[in-house]
Design a protein around this motif. Structure first.
Motif, PDB file in Angstrom:
ATOM      1  N   ASP A  12     -23.286  -0.271  -5.575  1.00  0.00           N
ATOM      2  CA  ASP A  12     -23.902  -1.420  -6.229  1.00  0.00           C
ATOM      3  C   ASP A  12     -23.842  -2.739  -5.451  1.00  0.00           C
ATOM      4  OD1 ASP A  12     -21.174  -1.460  -6.539  1.00  0.00           O
ATOM      5  OD2 ASP A  12     -21.220  -2.341  -8.524  1.00  0.00           O
ATOM      6  N   ARG A  13     -23.085  -2.797  -4.343  1.00  0.00           N
ATOM      7  CA  ARG A  13     -23.044  -4.043  -3.581  1.00  0.00           C
ATOM      8  C   ARG A  13     -22.594  -3.779  -2.153  1.00  0.00           C
ATOM      9  NH1 ARG A  13     -17.680  -7.219  -4.205  1.00  0.00           N
ATOM     10  NH2 ARG A  13     -16.246  -5.535  -4.671  1.00  0.00           N
ATOM     11  N   GLN A  14     -22.857  -4.769  -1.313  1.00  0.00           N
ATOM     12  CA  GLN A  14     -22.457  -4.658   0.085  1.00  0.00           C
ATOM     13  C   GLN A  14     -21.779  -5.948   0.538  1.00  0.00           C
ATOM     14  OE1 GLN A  14     -25.899  -3.986   2.486  1.00  0.00           O
ATOM     15  NE2 GLN A  14     -27.153  -5.350   1.268  1.00  0.00           N
ATOM     16  N   VAL A  15     -20.886  -5.782   1.518  1.00  0.00           N
ATOM     17  CA  VAL A  15     -20.135  -6.930   2.025  1.00  0.00           C
ATOM     18  C   VAL A  15     -20.171  -6.909   3.544  1.00  0.00           C
ATOM     19  CG1 VAL A  15     -17.823  -7.919   2.223  1.00  0.00           C
ATOM     20  CG2 VAL A  15     -18.602  -7.055   0.028  1.00  0.00           C
ATOM     21  N   LEU A  16     -20.396  -8.078   4.125  1.00  0.00           N
ATOM     22  CA  LEU A  16     -20.317  -8.277   5.564  1.00  0.00           C
ATOM     23  C   LEU A  16     -19.350  -9.424   5.780  1.00  0.00           C
ATOM     24  CD1 LEU A  16     -22.022  -7.919   8.521  1.00  0.00           C
ATOM     25  CD2 LEU A  16     -22.453 -10.262   7.872  1.00  0.00           C
ATOM     26  N   ARG A  17     -18.290  -9.145   6.535  1.00  0.00           N
ATOM     27  CA  ARG A  17     -17.284 -10.179   6.820  1.00  0.00           C
ATOM     28  C   ARG A  17     -17.198 -10.385   8.321  1.00  0.00           C
ATOM     29  NH1 ARG A  17     -12.310  -9.154   2.624  1.00  0.00           N
ATOM     30  NH2 ARG A  17     -13.564  -9.613   0.787  1.00  0.00           N
ATOM     31  N   THR A  18     -17.225 -11.631   8.726  1.00  0.00           N
ATOM     32  CA  THR A  18     -17.036 -12.003  10.125  1.00  0.00           C
ATOM     33  C   THR A  18     -15.681 -12.692  10.232  1.00  0.00           C
ATOM     34  OG1 THR A  18     -19.406 -12.315  10.386  1.00  0.00           O
ATOM     35  CG2 THR A  18     -18.000 -13.296  12.054  1.00  0.00           C
ATOM     36  N   PHE A  19     -14.871 -12.256  11.179  1.00  0.00           N
ATOM     37  CA  PHE A  19     -13.550 -12.863  11.357  1.00  0.00           C
ATOM     38  C   PHE A  19     -13.059 -12.618  12.776  1.00  0.00           C
ATOM     39  CE2 PHE A  19     -12.865  -8.592  10.070  1.00  0.00           C
ATOM     40  CZ  PHE A  19     -11.678  -8.180  10.641  1.00  0.00           C
ATOM     41  N   SER A  20     -11.944 -13.214  13.104  1.00  0.00           N
ATOM     42  CA  SER A  20     -11.382 -13.105  14.449  1.00  0.00           C
ATOM     43  C   SER A  20     -10.096 -12.284  14.441  1.00  0.00           C
ATOM     44  CB  SER A  20     -11.075 -14.497  15.002  1.00  0.00           C
ATOM     45  OG  SER A  20     -12.254 -15.249  15.125  1.00  0.00           O
ATOM     46  N   VAL A  21      -9.915 -11.521  15.518  1.00  0.00           N
ATOM     47  CA  VAL A  21      -8.688 -10.737  15.712  1.00  0.00           C
ATOM     48  C   VAL A  21      -8.229 -10.929  17.153  1.00  0.00           C
ATOM     49  CG1 VAL A  21      -9.225  -8.966  13.986  1.00  0.00           C
ATOM     50  CG2 VAL A  21      -9.973  -8.635  16.337  1.00  0.00           C
ATOM     51  N   GLN A  22      -7.012 -10.569  17.413  1.00  0.00           N
ATOM     52  CA  GLN A  22      -6.473 -10.632  18.766  1.00  0.00           C
ATOM     53  C   GLN A  22      -7.181  -9.598  19.642  1.00  0.00           C
ATOM     54  OE1 GLN A  22      -4.142 -12.568  20.191  1.00  0.00           O
ATOM     55  NE2 GLN A  22      -3.698 -13.728  18.332  1.00  0.00           N
ATOM     56  N   GLN A  23      -7.428  -9.949  20.880  1.00  0.00           N
ATOM     57  CA  GLN A  23      -7.984  -8.980  21.814  1.00  0.00           C
ATOM     58  C   GLN A  23      -6.991  -7.828  21.949  1.00  0.00           C
ATOM     59  OE1 GLN A  23      -9.374 -10.807  25.344  1.00  0.00           O
ATOM     60  NE2 GLN A  23     -10.395  -8.983  26.069  1.00  0.00           N
ATOM     61  N   GLY A  24      -7.494  -6.590  21.972  1.00  0.00           N
ATOM     62  CA  GLY A  24      -6.635  -5.408  22.052  1.00  0.00           C
ATOM     63  C   GLY A  24      -6.304  -4.808  20.697  1.00  0.00           C
ATOM     64  N   THR A  25      -6.872  -5.358  19.616  1.00  0.00           N
ATOM     65  CA  THR A  25      -6.627  -4.847  18.268  1.00  0.00           C
ATOM     66  C   THR A  25      -7.381  -3.533  18.072  1.00  0.00           C
ATOM     67  OG1 THR A  25      -6.397  -7.086  17.413  1.00  0.00           O
ATOM     68  CG2 THR A  25      -6.862  -5.380  15.801  1.00  0.00           C
ATOM     69  N   SER A  26      -6.728  -2.564  17.444  1.00  0.00           N
ATOM     70  CA  SER A  26      -7.379  -1.280  17.181  1.00  0.00           C
ATOM     71  C   SER A  26      -8.363  -1.423  16.016  1.00  0.00           C
ATOM     72  CB  SER A  26      -6.342  -0.206  16.842  1.00  0.00           C
ATOM     73  OG  SER A  26      -5.804  -0.427  15.551  1.00  0.00           O
ATOM     74  N   VAL A  27      -9.262  -0.470  15.920  1.00  0.00           N
ATOM     75  CA  VAL A  27     -10.245  -0.469  14.831  1.00  0.00           C
ATOM     76  C   VAL A  27      -9.532  -0.444  13.483  1.00  0.00           C
ATOM     77  CG1 VAL A  27     -12.063   0.898  13.728  1.00  0.00           C
ATOM     78  CG2 VAL A  27     -12.085   0.569  16.210  1.00  0.00           C
ATOM     79  N   ARG A  28      -8.558   0.435  13.333  1.00  0.00           N
ATOM     80  CA  ARG A  28      -7.843   0.558  12.055  1.00  0.00           C
ATOM     81  C   ARG A  28      -7.129  -0.751  11.703  1.00  0.00           C
ATOM     82  NH1 ARG A  28      -8.605   4.733   9.371  1.00  0.00           N
ATOM     83  NH2 ARG A  28      -7.762   6.242  10.796  1.00  0.00           N
ATOM     84  N   ALA A  29      -6.460  -1.368  12.674  1.00  0.00           N
ATOM     85  CA  ALA A  29      -5.758  -2.632  12.421  1.00  0.00           C
ATOM     86  C   ALA A  29      -6.742  -3.741  12.057  1.00  0.00           C
ATOM     87  CB  ALA A  29      -4.926  -3.029  13.635  1.00  0.00           C
ATOM     88  N   ALA A  30      -7.902  -3.759  12.716  1.00  0.00           N
ATOM     89  CA  ALA A  30      -8.914  -4.772  12.406  1.00  0.00           C
ATOM     90  C   ALA A  30      -9.444  -4.587  10.990  1.00  0.00           C
ATOM     91  CB  ALA A  30     -10.054  -4.699  13.421  1.00  0.00           C
ATOM     92  N   LEU A  31      -9.649  -3.341  10.578  1.00  0.00           N
ATOM     93  CA  LEU A  31     -10.123  -3.082   9.217  1.00  0.00           C
ATOM     94  C   LEU A  31      -9.104  -3.555   8.190  1.00  0.00           C
ATOM     95  CD1 LEU A  31     -11.687   0.458   9.687  1.00  0.00           C
ATOM     96  CD2 LEU A  31     -12.905  -1.688   9.282  1.00  0.00           C
ATOM     97  N   LYS A  32      -7.845  -3.281   8.451  1.00  0.00           N
ATOM     98  CA  LYS A  32      -6.802  -3.739   7.528  1.00  0.00           C
ATOM     99  C   LYS A  32      -6.742  -5.264   7.487  1.00  0.00           C
ATOM    100  CE  LYS A  32      -3.954   0.381   7.929  1.00  0.00           C
ATOM    101  NZ  LYS A  32      -2.718   0.955   8.449  1.00  0.00           N
ATOM    102  N   ALA A  33      -6.877  -5.892   8.644  1.00  0.00           N
ATOM    103  CA  ALA A  33      -6.813  -7.349   8.720  1.00  0.00           C
ATOM    104  C   ALA A  33      -8.016  -8.022   8.052  1.00  0.00           C
ATOM    105  CB  ALA A  33      -6.728  -7.791  10.179  1.00  0.00           C
ATOM    106  N   SER A  34      -9.109  -7.283   7.916  1.00  0.00           N
ATOM    107  CA  SER A  34     -10.330  -7.860   7.346  1.00  0.00           C
ATOM    108  C   SER A  34     -10.195  -8.181   5.868  1.00  0.00           C
ATOM    109  CB  SER A  34     -11.505  -6.904   7.539  1.00  0.00           C
ATOM    110  OG  SER A  34     -11.406  -5.784   6.657  1.00  0.00           O
ATOM    111  N   GLY A  35      -9.271  -7.519   5.177  1.00  0.00           N
ATOM    112  CA  GLY A  35      -9.117  -7.735   3.748  1.00  0.00           C
ATOM    113  C   GLY A  35     -10.209  -7.076   2.917  1.00  0.00           C
ATOM    114  N   ILE A  36     -10.931  -6.140   3.499  1.00  0.00           N
ATOM    115  CA  ILE A  36     -12.031  -5.473   2.794  1.00  0.00           C
ATOM    116  C   ILE A  36     -11.548  -4.711   1.560  1.00  0.00           C
ATOM    117  CG2 ILE A  36     -12.056  -3.292   4.094  1.00  0.00           C
ATOM    118  CD1 ILE A  36     -15.217  -5.243   3.341  1.00  0.00           C
ATOM    119  N   THR A  37     -10.291  -4.265   1.599  1.00  0.00           N
ATOM    120  CA  THR A  37      -9.768  -3.540   0.433  1.00  0.00           C
ATOM    121  C   THR A  37      -9.505  -4.461  -0.751  1.00  0.00           C
ATOM    122  OG1 THR A  37      -7.542  -3.649   1.370  1.00  0.00           O
ATOM    123  CG2 THR A  37      -8.790  -1.618   1.752  1.00  0.00           C
ATOM    124  N   ASP A  38      -9.469  -5.776  -0.510  1.00  0.00           N
ATOM    125  CA  ASP A  38      -9.368  -6.704  -1.639  1.00  0.00           C
ATOM    126  C   ASP A  38     -10.650  -6.664  -2.467  1.00  0.00           C
ATOM    127  OD1 ASP A  38      -6.881  -7.446  -0.680  1.00  0.00           O
ATOM    128  OD2 ASP A  38      -7.632  -9.231   0.342  1.00  0.00           O
TER     129      ASP A  38
END
Length: 100
Positions: A12-38
């Protein structure tokens, strides 16, 4: 710091989030840092398939994000597309036979 995007679309909805992470961050760590699960607490980032620009990432714990990457979180398929095509073809063949 590098800028990336994370996208997810539920039924029923979609979300696009733009944010910054440290260079060398893994995909999984970036997803967790995005707060998408909130926004989508039902998401299990440990098991759901993910990709970068439409290409599936096989090992999100080791794959490192690059500047400008769009991380995509995929939902499980509700039906197998191959099976749906097979059923549609069988139905069309049956309709052709009944017309003859």
């Amino acid at each position: 710091m590098i800028e990336i995007e994370v996208v997810y679309a539920s039924v029923d909805r979609q979300v696009l989030r733009t944010f910054s992470v440290q260079q060398g961050t893994s995909v999984r760590a970036a997803l967790k840092a995005s707060g998408i699960t909130d926004a989508f607490p039902e998401l299990d980032l440990a098991t759901c398939p993910v990709g970068i620009f439409g290409k599936v990432v096989t090992d999100p714990d080791r794959q490192v994000v690059q500047a400008g990457d769009r991380l995509e979180i995929y939902r499980p398929l509700l039906a197998d597309p191959k099976e749906i095509r097979r059923l549609r073809a069988a139905k069309a063949a049956q309709a052709r036979q009944s017309d003859q």
